[in-house]
Design an enzyme around this catalytic site. Structure first.
Site, PDB file in Angstrom:
ATOM      1  N   ASP A 189      -1.990  -0.254  -2.425  1.00  0.00           N
ATOM      2  CA  ASP A 189      -2.096   0.564  -3.622  1.00  0.00           C
ATOM      3  C   ASP A 189      -2.637  -0.233  -4.804  1.00  0.00           C
ATOM      4  O   ASP A 189      -2.808  -1.446  -4.729  1.00  0.00           O
ATOM      5  CB  ASP A 189      -0.714   1.130  -3.958  1.00  0.00           C
ATOM      6  CG  ASP A 189      -0.760   2.603  -4.310  1.00  0.00           C
ATOM      7  OD1 ASP A 189      -1.840   3.090  -4.706  1.00  0.00           O
ATOM      8  OD2 ASP A 189       0.277   3.266  -4.186  1.00  0.00           O
ATOM      9  N   GLU A 193      10.373   3.451  -1.034  1.00  0.00           N
ATOM     10  CA  GLU A 193       9.144   3.243  -1.796  1.00  0.00           C
ATOM     11  C   GLU A 193       9.376   3.876  -3.168  1.00  0.00           C
ATOM     12  O   GLU A 193       8.938   4.984  -3.450  1.00  0.00           O
ATOM     13  CB  GLU A 193       7.945   3.883  -1.080  1.00  0.00           C
ATOM     14  CG  GLU A 193       6.594   3.529  -1.687  1.00  0.00           C
ATOM     15  CD  GLU A 193       6.079   4.558  -2.683  1.00  0.00           C
ATOM     16  OE1 GLU A 193       5.244   4.188  -3.527  1.00  0.00           O
ATOM     17  OE2 GLU A 193       6.503   5.731  -2.616  1.00  0.00           O
ATOM     18  N   ASP A 207       8.387   7.283   1.652  1.00  0.00           N
ATOM     19  CA  ASP A 207       7.335   7.381   0.648  1.00  0.00           C
ATOM     20  C   ASP A 207       7.662   8.450  -0.392  1.00  0.00           C
ATOM     21  O   ASP A 207       8.172   9.523  -0.062  1.00  0.00           O
ATOM     22  CB  ASP A 207       6.004   7.709   1.322  1.00  0.00           C
ATOM     23  CG  ASP A 207       4.854   7.709   0.337  1.00  0.00           C
ATOM     24  OD1 ASP A 207       4.462   6.616  -0.104  1.00  0.00           O
ATOM     25  OD2 ASP A 207       4.372   8.811  -0.013  1.00  0.00           O
TER      26      ASP A 207
END
Length: 650
Positions: free
Chosen positions: A395, A325, A283
């Site tokens: 998201d 990500e 992430d």
């Protein structure tokens, strides 16, 4: 000085001493992994730390050795299987599923109790969103991690996590977890000790005594959350300084220029792998390296550091893969999979955010020309890697439409981004979408969008009016989007509830802890009562589930869907049809997607596969005239030589 390709003798001696008591086959395989990946470990570190890389690489190799010694027998066996099939995550049989553990199963044990549901859908990869112990709320949905070695108490324990991973493996499902690399919570032990005055841990963070450097950096830094977290630095009284906080004041960015930070994460990677985690979603990876005068994103050191981390994992636990990500532009994305000296050595998977954005854009515009131009811009990725494709995720959607791409089809980039925000928030006249505006930026007029796939596709509005035709069209859009996701190649990811056509959660703001974050509108709880009672035949949930399950099954038998293969975008001879070729040498497939609610045609001369053809999704010859393939509203066909279908059926 030792050559990059040679493991120093002292390191070899210490490693061999540590593994001396291991069974001979295990010892031999492990040492071969060390010899093979040492150059990748040292090479990545040397790009960042210079001569200091040797000591860090030696420490990392010993850490990987200790992790191997602690690795359970069943995971060592999995490692051997991955040696035999290193492309396992590229297989056409792969189907990902992403969910919050508490919203899917309540607890980790609850998730395990529903493993059969996942297997029935065809899932082989489960991504559970942040479940490592975060700071007390607010915690950015769990991305403000307080302890990488503990699980949230309400979900279970680390033992429960290892048990879940084992249970999932029994169903052929690999577990993925998030590993936040850019920052930790202000309450993390490292930050606590920094605030307590320990200089070692203060050096884990970017801390400045005054605003001189922060103000200089701010000249070129974007704001991730301009509404509720403006700026990139926060004053901390305990530190008596300004600390770098890209995302929130309580998420402290780490200083990866410090080799100690690398070593902390090398240990964490191995620890999580030994719990049975088979993929780590890295992430906020784009933000790791800070450089004055830049956006401090996508810096080359990021790729070198990831290569070194991956080398540690491949030495200790080769069953583990990395997924980046990195929600960045085409030119910046492929390096996260490895190019140049890092080719194929960085992450194994990367999100294809542009593909997702272009699907929604084409659907709203009923026009695939922009998508064709934008997707053609992507350079070839390493063949040992795969895209992760998706329709929705946890998201918001940011409209990453490039001005040059828009201009190439005669559109204005700003105008098209404005149109998409209007369309998917329901503000555009006639739009059936019911999304919510997220993080409006009054300086750039940027408006991102929250909402479930079903609500963005028009199902919520259609159900509210009871219009059967509108419901049918919304379901067709949902099926089209997911079929496109499955047919682009790589590893397709289903967001929890999309397989059941779940609409926006009307009660998303009822929890005061996240009432200011409307992304929770697309994070409903799994309706197990609906599932257990049996889906009503003909209902939107039943139609989407059935269509998705069928397409997953068809895809599993098509070699053309292997992740090593790149899709080739075809000229949009009909602007309403998004088309690409999956150029497998023996079983090519052409995918045609009608992005409109009207019948469309595609000339047979523009199908770059010799006939006779069959639509492998239906098993029949495509609907056609003498010169055209005819597509019904929002229909998708996967065209292949008739011999392909014959070989699959036999």
């Amino acid at each position: 000085m030792t050559a990059v390709g040679e493991v120093p003798e002292p390191v070899c001696a210490e490693v061999e001493s540590l593994v001396a008591a291991e069974p001979a086959p295990d010892r031999t395989v492990f040492l071969e992994r060390l010899y093979r990946h040492w150059p990748h470990l040292l090479g990545g570190l040397r790009s960042v730390y210079g001569d200091a890389a040797h000591d860090t690489a030696a420490t990392a190799a010993l850490s990987a050795t200790r992790a191997f010694l602690a690795r359970p027998a069943d995971l060592r066996l999995l490692d051997l299987r991955r040696h035999v099939q290193p492309d396992w995550f590229q297989s056409p049989r792969m189907l990902g599923y992403a969910a919050y553990a508490e919203r899917f199963g309540g607890t980790l044990r609850g998730v395990g109790e529903h493993a059969s549901y996942l297997a029935e859908l065809g899932v082989t990869y489960l991504h559970l969103l942040p479940l490592l112990e975060p700071r007390p709320r607010p915690n950015d949905g769990g991305y403000a991690v307080q302890d990488f070695r503990s699980v949230r108490a309400d979900l279970g324990t680390m033992t429960d996590l290892a048990d879940l991973a084992r249970e999932l493996r029994s169903y052929g499902v690999s577990l993925t977890l998030d590993l936040v690399l850019n920052h930790v919570a202000r309450e993390h032990e490292w930050a606590v000790r920094a605030r307590a005055g320990e200089d070692r841990y203060r050096r884990y963070f970017h801390v400045y005594p005054d605003r001189t450097l922060p103000d200089a950096y701010e000249q070129t830094l974007p704001e991730v959350f301009p509404t509720f977290a403006p700026g990139n630095f926060s004053w901390d009284d305990d530190l008596a300084g300004w600390v770098w906080t890209t995302f929130n004041t309580w998420q402290w960015d780490l200083d990866w220029a410090n080799p100690d930070v690398f070593m902390e994460f090398a240990d964490v990677v191995c620890f999580l792998a030994n719990q049975g985690v088979e993929c780590l979603r890295l992430d906020a990876i784009a933000f790791l390296w800070k450089r004055l005068g830049t956006s401090s994103q996508n810096q080359p050191e990021v790729h070198a550091l990831t290569q070194a981390l991956r080398a540690v994992a491949h030495i200790a636990a080769p069953a583990l893969v990395f997924k980046a990500e990195a929600i960045v532009g085409p030119g910046d994305l492929v390096p996260y999979l490895g190019v140049g000296e890092h080719a194929g050595l960085v992450s194994d998977l990367a999100y294809h955010n542009s593909f997702m954005v272009q699907l929604w854009s084409s659907l709203a515009a009923r026009d695939a020309r922009l998508a064709t131009v934008a997707l053609r811009r992507f350079p070839a990725k390493p063949t040992s890697t795969s895209w992760a494709t998706y329709v929705r995720c946890h998201d918001d959607i940011g409209w990453a439409i490039d001005d040059a791409d828009a201009a190439a089809v005669g559109w204005d980039g700003f105008g098209h981004r404005t149109f998409l925000s209007d369309y998917y928030s329901g503000a555009f006249p006639g739009s059936p979408a019911r999304g919510l505006v997220f993080q409006y930026n009054p300086q750039t007029f940027d408006r991102r969008i929250s909402g479930s796939a079903a609500s963005l596709a028009g199902l919520e509005a259609a159900l509210a009016t009871g219009d059967a035709k509108a419901v049918d069209l919304a379901v067709r859009r949902l099926v089209l989007l997911h079929t496109a996701m499955l047919g682009f190649g790589g590893l397709p990811l289903v967001w929890m509830g999309d397989e059941l056509a779940l609409c926006n959660d009307a009660d998303w703001a009822a929890d005061p802890e996240h009432s200011d974050d409307n992304r929770w509108v697309q994070r409903p709880r799994m309706p197990w009562g609906l599932v257990d009672a049996g889906l009503v035949e003909g209902s939107p949930a039943h139609r989407v589930w059935t269509a998705l399950r069928h397409r997953v099954s068809v895809r599993a038998g098509l070699s053309a869907m292997h992740g090593a293969i790149e899709s080739v975008l075809l000229d949009p001879v009909n602007p309403s049809v998004l088309a690409w070729l999956r150029p497998h040498p023996s079983t090519p497939v052409v995918a045609l997607h009608n992005m409109s609610e009207h019948y469309q045609s595609w000339p047979q001369w523009a199908v770059p596969v010799e006939g006779p053809l069959v639509d492998v999704l239906s098993g029949d010859a495509p609907r056609s005239t003498e010169v055209d393939v005819v597509l019904s509203p929002y229909e998708v066909v996967w065209l292949a030589p008739a011999s392909t279908a014959a070989s699959r059926s036999s």
